[in-house]
Design a protein around this motif. Structure first.
Motif, PDB file in Angstrom:
ATOM      1  N   ALA A   1     -69.927  39.689 -81.450  1.00 49.45           N
ATOM      2  CA  ALA A   1     -71.152  39.953 -80.686  1.00 49.45           C
ATOM      3  C   ALA A   1     -70.930  39.690 -79.200  1.00 49.45           C
ATOM      4  O   ALA A   1     -71.375  40.473 -78.343  1.00 49.45           O
ATOM      5  N   GLU A   2     -70.245  38.602 -78.865  1.00 50.96           N
ATOM      6  CA  GLU A   2     -69.964  38.319 -77.458  1.00 50.96           C
ATOM      7  C   GLU A   2     -69.104  39.419 -76.842  1.00 50.96           C
ATOM      8  O   GLU A   2     -69.333  39.859 -75.705  1.00 50.96           O
ATOM      9  N   ARG A   3     -68.134  39.885 -77.585  1.00 52.73           N
ATOM     10  CA  ARG A   3     -67.266  40.943 -77.070  1.00 52.73           C
ATOM     11  C   ARG A   3     -68.039  42.251 -76.911  1.00 52.73           C
ATOM     12  O   ARG A   3     -67.811  43.000 -75.952  1.00 52.73           O
ATOM     13  N   GLU A   4     -68.941  42.524 -77.851  1.00 53.74           N
ATOM     14  CA  GLU A   4     -69.741  43.742 -77.737  1.00 53.74           C
ATOM     15  C   GLU A   4     -70.685  43.678 -76.540  1.00 53.74           C
ATOM     16  O   GLU A   4     -70.990  44.704 -75.922  1.00 53.74           O
ATOM     17  N   VAL A   5     -71.168  42.487 -76.197  1.00 51.12           N
ATOM     18  CA  VAL A   5     -71.982  42.343 -74.986  1.00 51.12           C
ATOM     19  C   VAL A   5     -71.166  42.751 -73.765  1.00 51.12           C
ATOM     20  O   VAL A   5     -71.638  43.500 -72.890  1.00 51.12           O
TER      21      VAL A   5
ATOM     22  N   MET B   1     -75.238  50.379 -80.496  1.00 50.53           N
ATOM     23  CA  MET B   1     -75.452  50.431 -81.943  1.00 50.53           C
ATOM     24  C   MET B   1     -74.728  49.290 -82.639  1.00 50.53           C
ATOM     25  O   MET B   1     -75.256  48.674 -83.576  1.00 50.53           O
ATOM     26  N   ALA B   2     -73.509  49.000 -82.180  1.00 55.82           N
ATOM     27  CA  ALA B   2     -72.765  47.892 -82.779  1.00 55.82           C
ATOM     28  C   ALA B   2     -73.468  46.562 -82.532  1.00 55.82           C
ATOM     29  O   ALA B   2     -73.567  45.721 -83.434  1.00 55.82           O
ATOM     30  N   LEU B   3     -73.984  46.356 -81.322  1.00 58.63           N
ATOM     31  CA  LEU B   3     -74.740  45.135 -81.027  1.00 58.63           C
ATOM     32  C   LEU B   3     -75.978  45.045 -81.900  1.00 58.63           C
ATOM     33  O   LEU B   3     -76.315  43.969 -82.414  1.00 58.63           O
ATOM     34  N   GLY B   4     -76.673  46.163 -82.068  1.00 60.27           N
ATOM     35  CA  GLY B   4     -77.848  46.171 -82.920  1.00 60.27           C
ATOM     36  C   GLY B   4     -77.514  45.817 -84.351  1.00 60.27           C
ATOM     37  O   GLY B   4     -78.241  45.070 -85.018  1.00 60.27           O
ATOM     38  N   ALA B   5     -76.371  46.336 -84.831  1.00 62.11           N
ATOM     39  CA  ALA B   5     -75.946  46.022 -86.197  1.00 62.11           C
ATOM     40  C   ALA B   5     -75.621  44.547 -86.359  1.00 62.11           C
ATOM     41  O   ALA B   5     -75.692  44.003 -87.462  1.00 62.11           O
ATOM     42  N   LEU B   6     -75.269  43.881 -85.242  1.00 65.03           N
ATOM     43  CA  LEU B   6     -74.969  42.450 -85.274  1.00 65.03           C
ATOM     44  C   LEU B   6     -76.200  41.592 -85.003  1.00 65.03           C
ATOM     45  O   LEU B   6     -76.083  40.376 -84.841  1.00 65.03           O
TER      46      LEU B   6
ATOM     47  N   GLU C   1     -78.327  41.943 -82.375  1.00 67.29           N
ATOM     48  CA  GLU C   1     -78.603  41.773 -80.946  1.00 67.29           C
ATOM     49  C   GLU C   1     -79.291  43.014 -80.385  1.00 67.29           C
ATOM     50  O   GLU C   1     -78.943  43.528 -79.322  1.00 67.29           O
ATOM     51  N   THR C   2     -80.321  43.483 -81.080  1.00 68.69           N
ATOM     52  CA  THR C   2     -80.994  44.715 -80.681  1.00 68.69           C
ATOM     53  C   THR C   2     -81.632  44.592 -79.302  1.00 68.69           C
ATOM     54  O   THR C   2     -81.546  45.513 -78.474  1.00 68.69           O
ATOM     55  N   ALA C   3     -82.285  43.471 -79.029  1.00 73.62           N
ATOM     56  CA  ALA C   3     -82.956  43.299 -77.736  1.00 73.62           C
ATOM     57  C   ALA C   3     -81.946  43.283 -76.597  1.00 73.62           C
ATOM     58  O   ALA C   3     -82.171  43.887 -75.537  1.00 73.62           O
ATOM     59  N   ALA C   4     -80.820  42.592 -76.794  1.00 71.81           N
ATOM     60  CA  ALA C   4     -79.790  42.561 -75.758  1.00 71.81           C
ATOM     61  C   ALA C   4     -79.220  43.951 -75.530  1.00 71.81           C
ATOM     62  O   ALA C   4     -78.994  44.367 -74.381  1.00 71.81           O
ATOM     63  N   ALA C   5     -78.986  44.703 -76.610  1.00 75.61           N
ATOM     64  CA  ALA C   5     -78.463  46.061 -76.478  1.00 75.61           C
ATOM     65  C   ALA C   5     -79.431  46.935 -75.691  1.00 75.61           C
ATOM     66  O   ALA C   5     -79.011  47.723 -74.824  1.00 75.61           O
TER      67      ALA C   5
END
Length: 346
Positions: free
Chosen positions: A80-84, A104-109, A111-115
């Motif tokens: 998740a940190e790397r996807e950010v 989409m990858a962040l959302g799957a983890l 972290e939808t709001a951050a994405a």
């Protein structure tokens, strides 16, 4: 691994690669086949941003090692940190394809709001302070969170370098979305949900397993890497692979010009006009200007590369392999410089 029917459908998106013909999986041999096998095993699908390099097998291997060892392999930082970092760098580079994929990858983890905040260009709206700081750092707008160790900082920097590279080649060779153009607007939401599900990372594979794809480098790794570590070795091999590609296809004067321009550049987009590049390549002999124009645009404003720019290079006898190698060298030259400017200490 992605289920067979979905994997076959995703492979068809290789038809969306522009300007060059990606090697189809059934025709892959040697290094190309081994890279494709690893990509589907470790990333879950044959990602077009990797496969677009397939006309140049050595560069394909370098691009995969770059992505795998930075984003995909296990380490001290979370996926998740790397996807950010991947999402924030992609947003800063205005690469809608990569913003969509890694959002989409962040959302799957979870972290939808951050994405959503990163995709909207407003990372300051991220609620979690650590995630907000990480997104700001990725854009060069702040330090790393205080608890990040030097080894973890190296992992995050490797992701930033990888996506400064990938954003550029994706902007040249792919469209604005990972979804095929044929998907109607009414179905795009559902299609993104399905793709996001298959993008959700599983257990991270062991680091370093892609390194045998590239020969060892005689030079040291980047200054931000932990000496003697896997990333140090991986990025030394990757840099040597891209440099060899540039030496094969770009004249020394073109490479010197790109290096000077990137070194003096503040990293901000030059804008919509291409007048800046016309002035920059004027110092080159006329036969070298199309290649110089292409390489400089890839490095500093990949979104400005269009069919006319590519056609001018093609008129000089450039084939698919040469075009991919020239783009890759220019993209990595910029990525190394911009990634190296990020502070790696809290």
């Amino acid at each position: 691994m992605t289920p067979g029917p979905v994997r076959v459908a995703l492979r068809r998106t290789l038809r969306d690669v522009k300007y060059v013909e990606a090697v189809r999986p059934r025709h892959a041999r040697g290094v190309v086949r081994e890279v494709y096998r690893q990509v589907e095993r470790d990333f879950g699908m044959l990602a077009p941003p990797v496969a677009l390099h397939s006309p140049a097998p050595e560069v394909l291997a370098a691009a995969w090692v770059l992505l795998r060892e930075s984003l995909v392999a296990g380490g001290l930082t979370t996926r998740a940190e790397r996807e950010v970092v991947a999402s924030a760098v992609s947003a800063a580079n205005s690469c809608p394809y990569c913003v969509e994929v890694h959002g989409m990858a962040l959302g799957a983890l979870g972290e939808t709001a951050a994405a959503a905040a990163i995709g909207a260009g407003d990372p300051a709206a991220i609620a979690d302070p650590r995630t907000r700081a990480l997104a700001a750092w990725s854009r060069g707008a702040g330090p790393l969170p205080a608890a990040v160790t030097p080894a973890a900082a190296a992992e995050l920097t490797s992701v930033a370098v990888a996506f400064h590279y990938l954003n550029r080649v994706v902007s040249v060779f792919l469209g604005p979305s990972p979804l095929p153009d044929g998907v109607p607007p009414s179905a795009r939401g559902k299609a993104k949900a399905v793709l996001g599900f298959f993008l959700k990372p599983g257990e991270p594979p062991a680091a370093g397993l892609s390194l045998p794809l590239l020969p060892p480098s005689a030079t040291d790794g980047p200054g931000w890497a932990v000496p003697g570590g896997i990333l140090d070795d991986a990025f030394a091999r990757v840099a040597a692979g891209f440099e060899a590609a540039g030496e094969r296809v770009l004249p020394p004067r073109v490479r010197d010009l790109v290096r000077r321009e990137v070194k003096a550049w503040d990293g901000r987009p030059p804008g919509l006009s291409r007048a800046w590049v016309t002035g920059a390549v004027a110092e080159l002999p006329a036969p070298e200007r199309p290649a110089g124009r292409f390489a400089l645009l890839v490095a500093k404003a990949a979104y400005q590369v269009d069919a006319d720019v590519v056609a001018a290079v093609r008129r000089e006898g450039t084939d698919d392999r040469t075009l991919v190698e020239a783009a890759s060298w220019a993209a990595f030259t910029a990525a190394e410089e911009l990634g190296g400017r990020l502070p790696v200490r809290p």
